[in-house]
Design an enzyme around this catalytic site. Structure first.
Site, PDB file in Angstrom:
ATOM      1  N   LYS A  34       0.842  -1.199   0.000  1.00 45.47           N
ATOM      2  CA  LYS A  34       0.000   0.000   0.000  1.00 45.47           C
ATOM      3  C   LYS A  34       0.878   1.250   0.000  1.00 45.47           C
ATOM      4  O   LYS A  34       1.757   1.400   0.847  1.00 45.47           O
ATOM      5  CB  LYS A  34      -0.910   0.013   1.231  1.00 45.47           C
ATOM      6  CG  LYS A  34      -1.812   1.248   1.294  1.00 45.47           C
ATOM      7  CD  LYS A  34      -2.817   1.157   2.410  1.00 45.47           C
ATOM      8  CE  LYS A  34      -2.351   1.675   3.730  1.00 45.47           C
ATOM      9  NZ  LYS A  34      -2.152   3.132   3.811  1.00 45.47           N
ATOM     10  N   ASP A  61      -3.367   4.298  -2.149  1.00 44.02           N
ATOM     11  CA  ASP A  61      -4.278   4.797  -1.108  1.00 44.02           C
ATOM     12  C   ASP A  61      -4.248   6.327  -1.089  1.00 44.02           C
ATOM     13  O   ASP A  61      -3.677   6.929  -0.181  1.00 44.02           O
ATOM     14  CB  ASP A  61      -3.811   4.192   0.231  1.00 44.02           C
ATOM     15  CG  ASP A  61      -4.660   4.618   1.412  1.00 44.02           C
ATOM     16  OD1 ASP A  61      -5.804   5.046   1.212  1.00 44.02           O
ATOM     17  OD2 ASP A  61      -4.170   4.498   2.554  1.00 44.02           O
ATOM     18  N   LYS A  63      -7.182   8.198  -1.508  1.00 41.61           N
ATOM     19  CA  LYS A  63      -8.491   8.659  -0.993  1.00 41.61           C
ATOM     20  C   LYS A  63      -8.981   9.910  -1.717  1.00 41.61           C
ATOM     21  O   LYS A  63      -9.202  10.962  -1.095  1.00 41.61           O
ATOM     22  CB  LYS A  63      -8.405   8.944   0.511  1.00 41.61           C
ATOM     23  CG  LYS A  63      -7.996   7.748   1.352  1.00 41.61           C
ATOM     24  CD  LYS A  63      -8.040   8.089   2.842  1.00 41.61           C
ATOM     25  CE  LYS A  63      -7.597   6.960   3.735  1.00 41.61           C
ATOM     26  NZ  LYS A  63      -6.145   6.684   3.717  1.00 41.61           N
ATOM     27  N   HIS A  65     -11.167  12.794  -3.244  1.00 42.44           N
ATOM     28  CA  HIS A  65     -12.420  13.428  -2.808  1.00 42.44           C
ATOM     29  C   HIS A  65     -12.459  14.823  -3.433  1.00 42.44           C
ATOM     30  O   HIS A  65     -11.774  15.735  -2.971  1.00 42.44           O
ATOM     31  CB  HIS A  65     -12.431  13.528  -1.270  1.00 42.44           C
ATOM     32  CG  HIS A  65     -13.737  13.978  -0.702  1.00 42.44           C
ATOM     33  ND1 HIS A  65     -13.970  14.067   0.647  1.00 42.44           N
ATOM     34  CD2 HIS A  65     -14.904  14.353  -1.294  1.00 42.44           C
ATOM     35  CE1 HIS A  65     -15.218  14.473   0.861  1.00 42.44           C
ATOM     36  NE2 HIS A  65     -15.795  14.658  -0.303  1.00 42.44           N
ATOM     37  N   ASP A  66     -13.255  14.963  -4.502  1.00 42.45           N
ATOM     38  CA  ASP A  66     -13.280  16.236  -5.221  1.00 42.45           C
ATOM     39  C   ASP A  66     -14.534  16.242  -6.080  1.00 42.45           C
ATOM     40  O   ASP A  66     -15.384  15.357  -5.931  1.00 42.45           O
ATOM     41  CB  ASP A  66     -11.995  16.349  -6.087  1.00 42.45           C
ATOM     42  CG  ASP A  66     -11.551  17.787  -6.303  1.00 42.45           C
ATOM     43  OD1 ASP A  66     -12.419  18.633  -6.626  1.00 42.45           O
ATOM     44  OD2 ASP A  66     -10.350  18.064  -6.163  1.00 42.45           O
ATOM     45  N   THR A 120     -11.353   6.227  10.636  1.00 48.43           N
ATOM     46  CA  THR A 120     -11.393   5.684  12.008  1.00 48.43           C
ATOM     47  C   THR A 120     -10.820   6.679  13.027  1.00 48.43           C
ATOM     48  O   THR A 120     -10.967   6.489  14.221  1.00 48.43           O
ATOM     49  CB  THR A 120     -10.637   4.344  12.116  1.00 48.43           C
ATOM     50  OG1 THR A 120      -9.416   4.475  11.419  1.00 48.43           O
ATOM     51  CG2 THR A 120     -11.441   3.210  11.557  1.00 48.43           C
ATOM     52  N   GLY A 210       1.001  -2.678   8.711  1.00 51.61           N
ATOM     53  CA  GLY A 210       2.185  -1.840   8.546  1.00 51.61           C
ATOM     54  C   GLY A 210       3.296  -2.268   9.470  1.00 51.61           C
ATOM     55  O   GLY A 210       4.034  -3.223   9.220  1.00 51.61           O
ATOM     56  N   ARG A 211       3.389  -1.561  10.605  1.00 47.12           N
ATOM     57  CA  ARG A 211       4.541  -1.696  11.492  1.00 47.12           C
ATOM     58  C   ARG A 211       4.891  -3.102  11.973  1.00 47.12           C
ATOM     59  O   ARG A 211       6.086  -3.392  12.108  1.00 47.12           O
ATOM     60  CB  ARG A 211       4.385  -0.724  12.670  1.00 47.12           C
ATOM     61  CG  ARG A 211       4.616   0.716  12.214  1.00 47.12           C
ATOM     62  CD  ARG A 211       4.021   1.716  13.150  1.00 47.12           C
ATOM     63  NE  ARG A 211       2.568   1.709  13.088  1.00 47.12           N
ATOM     64  CZ  ARG A 211       1.792   2.515  13.799  1.00 47.12           C
ATOM     65  NH1 ARG A 211       2.333   3.385  14.625  1.00 47.12           N
ATOM     66  NH2 ARG A 211       0.484   2.464  13.675  1.00 47.12           N
TER      67      ARG A 211
END
Ligand code: C5P
Length: 232
Positions: A34, A61, A63, A65-66, A120, A210-211
């Site tokens: 990702k 990723d 995201k 938005h427009d 989230t 991820g981590r």
């Protein structure tokens, strides 16, 4: 060899050099990657081309938005890069999501197109602040139904939300779930976490991790271990 790896590793790195240094320890048959706003802004499309040429499936990723035209064209351009998955914000509405769908279809490629419902990081009072009066759970369900109706393939959701969404949206809808922690790892700044196996059992299609892998002293071993657990 895994036909459809369930693990998507979040490459939360500041530069292409650091990201590539990490990726060379991985095997594209065991995971996808990702790339979010930080790394994409620093590295640009060239990093995506490089990673695809190494055999990795990429979740871009960003995201989007427009306004619908802008998002449609951005999705078309992202799809042309050959990514495996990309996303938009469902709160952009059905017009914007339909334009995103059309943009992807125009590209001639077939990436999965998914939406983010409620971030989230947002709680009830933050939702109220932006004018949403219903509960977080109700808003997540409402936006997920709108996402499906607009012709998209799935949503990003927490594992807690997955059972309700799986039931409401059916088996073919793609649920992509972050907040995953193998039982023997640190939870970092995540608050409600589930293990990889619990994530799949709750209805997730793909797990963003991820981590636990990027900070592991032996990332490939950790990846193999998680995949093994998922196959049990
Ligand atoms: O390191 P960790 O496993 O917590 O990384 C999770 C990844 O998923 C990060 O890239 C984070 O930004 C992303 N993410 C998340 N929660 C969401 C949406 C995305 O943790 N709701």
């Amino acid at each position: 060899m895994i036909d459809d790896p369930k693990i998507v590793i979040a490459l939360d790195y500041p530069s292409p050099q650091v990201a590539l240094n990490f990726v060379q320890q991985l095997d594209p048959k065991l995971c996808r990657l990702k790339i979010g706003k930080e790394l994409f802004t620093a590295a640009g499309p060239q990093l995506i081309e490089t990673l695809i040429s190494k055999g990795f499936g990429i979740f871009l990723d960003l995201k989007f938005h427009d306004i619908p035209t802008t998002v449609g064209k951005a999705c078309e351009a992202a799809s042309r890069l050959g990514v495996w998955m990309l996303n938009v914000h469902a709160s952009g509405g059905s017009g914007m999501m339909e334009a995103a769908r059309e943009g992807v279809d125009r590209s001639g490629q077939k990436p999965l197109l998914i939406a983010v419902t409620v971030l989230t990081s947002m709680n009830q009072s933050m939702l109220n602040e932006v004018g949403v009066t219903g509960s977080v759970a109700a808003q997540v369900l409402k936006l997920s139904l709108l996402t499906k109706k607009s012709g998209l393939d799935g949503v990003v959701c927490s594992a807690q939300e997955a059972p309700v969404l799986r039931k409401a949206l059916g088996d073919d809808f793609c649920l992509v779930t972050p907040g995953i922690r193998p039982s023997d790892t640190n939870i970092d700044d995540q608050s409600r976490v589930v293990t990889p196996s619990q994530g799949l059992a709750l209805g997730s299609s793909y797990l963003v991790i991820g981590r636990p892998i990027t900070q592991s002293p032996t990332p490939l071993e950790t990846l193999i271990k998680i995949n093994r657990e998922l196959m049990l």
